[in-house]
Design a protein around this motif. Sequence first.
Motif, short mmCIF file in Angstrom:
data_model
loop_
_atom_site.label_atom_id
_atom_site.label_comp_id
_atom_site.label_asym_id
_atom_site.label_seq_id
_atom_site.Cartn_x
_atom_site.Cartn_y
_atom_site.Cartn_z
N ILE A 57 0.83 -1.21 0.00
CA ILE A 57 0.00 0.00 0.00
C ILE A 57 0.86 1.26 0.00
CG2 ILE A 57 -1.67 1.33 1.35
CD1 ILE A 57 -2.74 -1.43 2.32
N LEU A 58 1.88 1.29 0.84
CA LEU A 58 2.67 2.49 1.05
C LEU A 58 3.55 2.86 -0.15
CD1 LEU A 58 3.46 4.70 3.08
CD2 LEU A 58 5.28 3.20 3.85
N CYS A 61 1.84 4.35 -3.25
CA CYS A 61 1.31 5.68 -2.94
C CYS A 61 2.42 6.72 -2.95
CB CYS A 61 0.59 5.67 -1.59
SG CYS A 61 -0.92 4.70 -1.61
N VAL A 62 3.56 6.39 -2.37
CA VAL A 62 4.71 7.30 -2.39
C VAL A 62 5.18 7.52 -3.83
CG1 VAL A 62 7.13 7.55 -1.71
CG2 VAL A 62 5.44 6.76 -0.05
N GLU A 63 5.21 6.46 -4.60
CA GLU A 63 5.61 6.58 -6.01
C GLU A 63 4.65 7.48 -6.77
OE1 GLU A 63 6.62 3.63 -9.73
OE2 GLU A 63 6.78 2.86 -7.69
N SER A 64 3.37 7.35 -6.51
CA SER A 64 2.37 8.19 -7.16
C SER A 64 2.56 9.66 -6.81
CB SER A 64 0.96 7.74 -6.77
OG SER A 64 0.00 8.58 -7.33
N VAL A 65 2.83 9.93 -5.53
CA VAL A 65 3.08 11.31 -5.10
C VAL A 65 4.31 11.87 -5.80
CG1 VAL A 65 3.76 12.73 -3.12
CG2 VAL A 65 1.91 11.08 -2.89
N CYS A 83 -3.73 8.86 -10.60
CA CYS A 83 -2.55 8.62 -9.75
C CYS A 83 -1.30 8.28 -10.56
CB CYS A 83 -2.83 7.56 -8.70
SG CYS A 83 -3.38 6.01 -9.34
N PHE A 90 0.63 -2.15 -7.04
CA PHE A 90 0.38 -2.43 -5.62
C PHE A 90 0.81 -3.85 -5.24
CE2 PHE A 90 -2.26 1.22 -6.47
CZ PHE A 90 -2.09 1.99 -5.34
#
Length: 106
Positions: A57-58, A61-65, A83, A90
């Motif tokens: 999950i983490l 999400c960091v990669e998307s940011v 995203c 994932f």
Amino acid sequence: MLRFIIRQMIALLAISAVIKYSKKNIQLTVLLLFLGAVWCFFQSQNVSLLFFFICAILFPCVESVCINMSSNTWRYAYPMQGCNIPLWLFPCWGLASGWVLDVRLF
């Protein structure tokens, strides 16, 4: 030892699947989720399973940011809308982090 070998075979299957089916987001996601479930079945440590799910999950999400906040980073050819990462990333990150922990503990 047999569980370790099976998990390494699952990791090789996951890498092969990403290479072969990277343009097919849904099919690859389902396949990687299945491989992740098989991986978890052969994983014997609860800490590793928690690590697997947190990283799954983490990290995406960091990669998307990172992708969304910078115009000079990489881009995926077939991302999800909004995203900029593919859905299969994932379970792929979960498998990759599980593999790293598995090799480290071996």
